[in-house]
Design a protein around this motif. Structure first.
Motif, PDB file in Angstrom:
ATOM      1  N   LYS A 183      27.684 -28.553 -43.079  1.00 49.30           N
ATOM      2  CA  LYS A 183      26.949 -27.534 -42.313  1.00 49.30           C
ATOM      3  C   LYS A 183      27.844 -26.905 -41.248  1.00 49.30           C
ATOM      4  N   GLN A 184      28.729 -27.707 -40.650  1.00 45.81           N
ATOM      5  CA  GLN A 184      29.617 -27.200 -39.611  1.00 45.81           C
ATOM      6  C   GLN A 184      30.551 -26.116 -40.167  1.00 45.81           C
ATOM      7  N   GLN A 185      31.147 -26.374 -41.335  1.00 44.36           N
ATOM      8  CA  GLN A 185      32.078 -25.400 -41.915  1.00 44.36           C
ATOM      9  C   GLN A 185      31.357 -24.149 -42.379  1.00 44.36           C
ATOM     10  N   LYS A 186      30.123 -24.294 -42.881  1.00 44.98           N
ATOM     11  CA  LYS A 186      29.350 -23.117 -43.270  1.00 44.98           C
ATOM     12  C   LYS A 186      28.973 -22.295 -42.045  1.00 44.98           C
ATOM     13  N   SER A 187      28.675 -22.990 -40.946  1.00 48.51           N
ATOM     14  CA  SER A 187      28.373 -22.280 -39.700  1.00 48.51           C
ATOM     15  C   SER A 187      29.598 -21.519 -39.215  1.00 48.51           C
ATOM     16  N   LEU A 188      30.775 -22.100 -39.406  1.00 47.54           N
ATOM     17  CA  LEU A 188      32.007 -21.426 -39.012  1.00 47.54           C
ATOM     18  C   LEU A 188      32.234 -20.176 -39.868  1.00 47.54           C
ATOM     19  N   ASP A 189      31.872 -20.255 -41.151  1.00 49.65           N
ATOM     20  CA  ASP A 189      31.928 -19.059 -42.007  1.00 49.65           C
ATOM     21  C   ASP A 189      31.076 -17.942 -41.414  1.00 49.65           C
ATOM     22  N   GLY A 190      29.849 -18.307 -41.036  1.00 51.36           N
ATOM     23  CA  GLY A 190      28.949 -17.317 -40.461  1.00 51.36           C
ATOM     24  C   GLY A 190      29.459 -16.762 -39.146  1.00 51.36           C
ATOM     25  N   LEU A 191      30.065 -17.624 -38.343  1.00 51.35           N
ATOM     26  CA  LEU A 191      30.614 -17.203 -37.055  1.00 51.35           C
ATOM     27  C   LEU A 191      31.735 -16.183 -37.261  1.00 51.35           C
ATOM     28  N   ASN A 192      32.603 -16.466 -38.215  1.00 54.50           N
ATOM     29  CA  ASN A 192      33.697 -15.536 -38.512  1.00 54.50           C
ATOM     30  C   ASN A 192      33.176 -14.228 -39.095  1.00 54.50           C
ATOM     31  N   ARG A 193      32.142 -14.335 -39.921  1.00 53.37           N
ATOM     32  CA  ARG A 193      31.575 -13.120 -40.533  1.00 53.37           C
ATOM     33  C   ARG A 193      30.989 -12.196 -39.462  1.00 53.37           C
ATOM     34  N   ILE A 194      30.205 -12.767 -38.566  1.00 48.21           N
ATOM     35  CA  ILE A 194      29.580 -11.949 -37.521  1.00 48.21           C
ATOM     36  C   ILE A 194      30.638 -11.366 -36.590  1.00 48.21           C
ATOM     37  N   SER A 195      31.646 -12.171 -36.250  1.00 49.87           N
ATOM     38  CA  SER A 195      32.728 -11.684 -35.384  1.00 49.87           C
ATOM     39  C   SER A 195      33.450 -10.519 -36.043  1.00 49.87           C
ATOM     40  N   ARG A 196      33.731 -10.663 -37.331  1.00 47.03           N
ATOM     41  CA  ARG A 196      34.450  -9.609 -38.066  1.00 47.03           C
ATOM     42  C   ARG A 196      33.613  -8.336 -38.134  1.00 47.03           C
ATOM     43  N   GLU A 197      32.320  -8.487 -38.463  1.00 45.02           N
ATOM     44  CA  GLU A 197      31.452  -7.318 -38.545  1.00 45.02           C
ATOM     45  C   GLU A 197      31.321  -6.632 -37.184  1.00 45.02           C
ATOM     46  N   ASN A 198      31.234  -7.443 -36.128  1.00 48.38           N
ATOM     47  CA  ASN A 198      31.075  -6.880 -34.789  1.00 48.38           C
ATOM     48  C   ASN A 198      32.302  -6.100 -34.357  1.00 48.38           C
ATOM     49  N   LEU A 199      33.478  -6.642 -34.622  1.00 55.86           N
ATOM     50  CA  LEU A 199      34.704  -5.993 -34.185  1.00 55.86           C
ATOM     51  C   LEU A 199      35.008  -4.727 -34.990  1.00 55.86           C
ATOM     52  N   THR A 200      34.751  -4.789 -36.299  1.00 63.05           N
ATOM     53  CA  THR A 200      35.021  -3.608 -37.128  1.00 63.05           C
ATOM     54  C   THR A 200      33.948  -2.536 -36.961  1.00 63.05           C
ATOM     55  N   GLY A 201      32.750  -2.938 -36.581  1.00 57.69           N
ATOM     56  CA  GLY A 201      31.663  -1.966 -36.432  1.00 57.69           C
ATOM     57  C   GLY A 201      31.266  -1.721 -34.994  1.00 57.69           C
ATOM     58  N   ILE A 202      32.204  -1.937 -34.074  1.00 59.50           N
ATOM     59  CA  ILE A 202      31.881  -1.834 -32.649  1.00 59.50           C
ATOM     60  C   ILE A 202      31.385  -0.443 -32.263  1.00 59.50           C
ATOM     61  N   ARG A 203      31.912   0.601 -32.894  1.00 63.75           N
ATOM     62  CA  ARG A 203      31.484   1.957 -32.554  1.00 63.75           C
ATOM     63  C   ARG A 203      30.039   2.199 -32.961  1.00 63.75           C
ATOM     64  N   VAL A 204      29.677   1.713 -34.145  1.00 60.87           N
ATOM     65  CA  VAL A 204      28.298   1.872 -34.619  1.00 60.87           C
ATOM     66  C   VAL A 204      27.342   1.091 -33.722  1.00 60.87           C
ATOM     67  N   ILE A 205      27.749  -0.135 -33.369  1.00 62.28           N
ATOM     68  CA  ILE A 205      26.908  -0.981 -32.514  1.00 62.28           C
ATOM     69  C   ILE A 205      26.653  -0.311 -31.163  1.00 62.28           C
ATOM     70  N   ARG A 206      27.695   0.245 -30.579  1.00 62.52           N
ATOM     71  CA  ARG A 206      27.540   0.903 -29.277  1.00 62.52           C
ATOM     72  C   ARG A 206      26.757   2.211 -29.405  1.00 62.52           C
ATOM     73  N   ALA A 207      26.983   2.914 -30.512  1.00 61.10           N
ATOM     74  CA  ALA A 207      26.282   4.180 -30.707  1.00 61.10           C
ATOM     75  C   ALA A 207      24.773   3.976 -30.782  1.00 61.10           C
ATOM     76  N   PHE A 208      24.340   2.873 -31.391  1.00 64.56           N
ATOM     77  CA  PHE A 208      22.911   2.574 -31.507  1.00 64.56           C
ATOM     78  C   PHE A 208      22.419   1.628 -30.406  1.00 64.56           C
ATOM     79  N   ASN A 209      23.305   1.359 -29.420  1.00 64.15           N
ATOM     80  CA  ASN A 209      22.943   0.534 -28.269  1.00 64.15           C
ATOM     81  C   ASN A 209      22.390  -0.823 -28.702  1.00 64.15           C
ATOM     82  N   ASN A 210      23.071  -1.441 -29.669  1.00 67.37           N
ATOM     83  CA  ASN A 210      22.616  -2.722 -30.204  1.00 67.37           C
ATOM     84  C   ASN A 210      23.487  -3.895 -29.739  1.00 67.37           C
ATOM     85  N   ASP A 211      24.124  -3.741 -28.587  1.00 72.28           N
ATOM     86  CA  ASP A 211      24.987  -4.811 -28.075  1.00 72.28           C
ATOM     87  C   ASP A 211      24.206  -6.106 -27.868  1.00 72.28           C
TER      88      ASP A 211
END
Length: 577
Positions: A183-211
């Motif tokens: 479960k720990q390693q799967k959680s780390l997968d999810g953590l990396n996925r969300i971090s990657r999506e957040n960093l690559t989509g930072i403009r979209v996130i800020r544009a829609f004020n979804n911080d």
């Protein structure tokens, strides 16, 4: 464990040196208590200073040897464990390079990154512990038990009583930690996925004020990972207190029994001192050896995740005896091609047939989801056809060596991908041996020379990660230049002009005509005005080919094409056509 042993087999010489240093270290560690016992029982009791000095000098010599053995043991362990991790990461990376889009979708990019980095690191830690502890502690344990029995069989019985308790505790901890590690390693997968999506989509996130929403999503996954980590660390932290508690109880019992034996004159004080040292080494060796089994579940999970990648059989396979002959291509043909995604049920493409000859420009147009991008992704074998065949000069592309096939193709995706490095590096990605003249010519044709020359360092100006310091249109032009410098025989433009203004688009297409005259050009387009002069336009609708011909022919014969054209062109332009 076989997975790890496979890589250990590459470093037999270092392992042999490691084993020799283990035996040397064990003999030194257990030899000193014996010498101390003799110093007390012979030198001190008999008041023989010469014997004491002699034994003291011997202890110094043995200690120096022990330090050397410790250094050698640490060096070999570190060298082997880091080298194995390097080999694993190289193998994983090489394997990932063979994956098709299907395997990437199956594992997920974030999970592949986690397995390459974190899971390999977990194996490195485990291997280092094995080489430093798992090899040393059995030797230390065996010699310690032998020496305790030799010193006093009665006192050794107390030591023997603690071992089953320690082993039972370790088995229990290992059993409990295995599912938590997964479960720990799967959680780390999810953590990396969300971090990657957040960093690559930072403009979209800020544009829609979804911080705030992204912070909540990250915190939830981070909390889950933290909870699993806490559980593992709590389990592991129990081992040391329990060990010292058992050792203290054993020492109290030994002192109590030993005091009666010394009082009766059946045990010497030096022997007791040596016995206590043997006891410490025996129990410490047992604890360290058991710590390997506590770490094993986590390493096993990581090894299994890596092995899953290495054992994956890619859907797109390079033929063992693929065609390697490089020759000028004359014709590309789709013969009743149908395609279904590996995890899908419905056909994305159904019975597509057309022929493109050298010098032709074939354009594909249709509504969103009609299968245009899917169709061109079949040519470089990002996916393989489900039915029918794609041939080059009559030879099925599945019979070509993949490197030869893809070397014929210059692929320009809609979403341009640039790499960290200079502008020159990104253009030369299409041809590492391109001269400065070729590179600048390709940039000029792609209408990129003007903005490049306005850069402070021109072609040596740096492109940041993901090309965030250049605009979308500039990215597309650099991607086109990269394909031009490759000198392919097939150009594939997947809506690669979408970010360009009409003026730049028109100039670029005129320059491309002269550049690509001896090649086949395939264009996925949304603008009718940009494909009006194509040799052949193929209209797709819901995966089917509903029209094929020139612009004028399709206006008369294909209602869907007419609707698309009417939505973009004026009545005068339609009438003139």
């Amino acid at each position: 464990m076989r997975f790890i042993l496979h890589y250990l087999g590459h470093y037999k010489k270092l392992i042999l040196i490691n084993i020799c240093s283990v035996f040397g270290f064990a003999l030194v560690e257990l030899g000193i208590p014996t010498i101390v016992a003799n110093m007390i029982d012979v030198g001190v009791m008999n008041q023989d200073p010469g014997y004491i000095y002699q034994m003291g000098l011997l202890i110094v010599v043995i200690s120096v040897v022990g330090v050397g053995g410790t250094i050698l043991l640490g060096y070999c362990s570190a060298k082997i464990s880091t080298s194995i991790t390097r080999d694993i990461r190289n193998d994983v990376f090489d394997k990932i390079q063979t994956f098709s889009h299907t395997e990437f979708n199956r594992f997920g990019i974030s999970s592949l990154i986690t397995r390459t980095n974190n899971d390999a690191f977990q194996i490195q830690l485990f291997v280092n512990v094995i080489l430093r502890t798992a090899l040393l502690t059995p030797v230390m344990l065996g010699l310690s038990v032998f020496l305790t029995i030799r010193t006093s069989l009665e006192l050794s019985a107390i030591l023997a009583g603690t071992f089953p308790i320690i082993i039972l505790g370790v088995v229990l901890v290992a059993w409990m930690s295995h599912p938590i590690s997964q479960k720990q390693q799967k959680s780390l997968d999810g953590l990396n996925r969300i971090s990657r999506e957040n960093l690559t989509g930072i403009r979209v996130i800020r544009a829609f004020n979804n911080d705030a929403y992204e912070e909540t999503r990250f915190n939830e996954t981070n909390d889950a990972y933290t909870d699993h980590s806490k559980k593992i660390f709590k389990l592991m932290s129990l081992t040391q207190p329990v060990f010292f508690c058992l050792m203290n109880i054993a020492m109290m019992l030994i002192f109590w029994v030993a005091s009666t034996k010394i009082d009766a004159g059946t045990l010497q004080i030096g022997k007791l001192v040596a016995f206590m040292d043997y006891l410490f080494h025996a129990m410490l060796s047992m604890m360290l050896f058991c710590s390997v089994f506590i770490m094993y579940p986590r390493a096993e999970v990581s090894a299994g995740r890596i092995k899953e990648i290495l054992d994956t059989d890619p859907l797109i396979k390079n033929p063992e005896e693929g065609i390697h002959v490089q020759r000028n291509m004359q014709e590309l043909a789709f013969n009743h091609v149908s395609f279904v995604y590996p995890d899908g049920e419905e056909k994305v493409l159904d019975d597509i047939s057309f022929t493109a000859k050298k010098g032709d420009m074939i354009a594909f147009i249709g509504s969103t989801g009609s299968g245009k991008s899917t169709l061109i992704n079949l040519i470089p074998r990002f996916y393989d056809v489900s039915c029918g065949s794609i041939t080059i000069d009559g030879i099925d592309i599945r019979n070509f060596d993949l490197s030869v096939l893809r070397d014929k193709i210059g692929f320009i995706p809609q979403k341009a991908n640039l790499f960290t490095g200079t502008i020159a590096d990104n253009i030369r990605f299409g041809n590492r041996n391109a001269s400065d003249e070729e590179m600048k010519h390709s940039a000029d044709v792609a209408q990129a020379a003007e903005f490049i020359n306005n850069k402070p360092l021109k072609y040596d100006d740096l492109i940041t990660e993901s090309g965030t310091n250049v605009s979308g249109g500039q990215k597309q032009r650099l991607s086109i230049a990269r394909a031009i410098v490759h000198h392919p025989q097939i150009y594939i433009f997947d809506d690669s002009f979408s970010a360009l203004d009409f003026k730049t688009d028109a100039i670029l297409r005129n320059r491309l005509k002269a550049e690509t005259g001896d090649a086949i050009v395939l264009i996925v387009a949304q603008r009718v005005s940009s494909i009006m002069d194509a040799s052949q336009i193929i209209v797709l609708n819901e995966g089917r080919m509903v029209g094929k011909g020139t612009h004028q022919e399709l206006l008369k014969a294909c209602p869907i094409y007419y609707e698309i054209a009417a939505s973009q062109l004026t009545k005068e332009e339609l009438g003139n056509a």
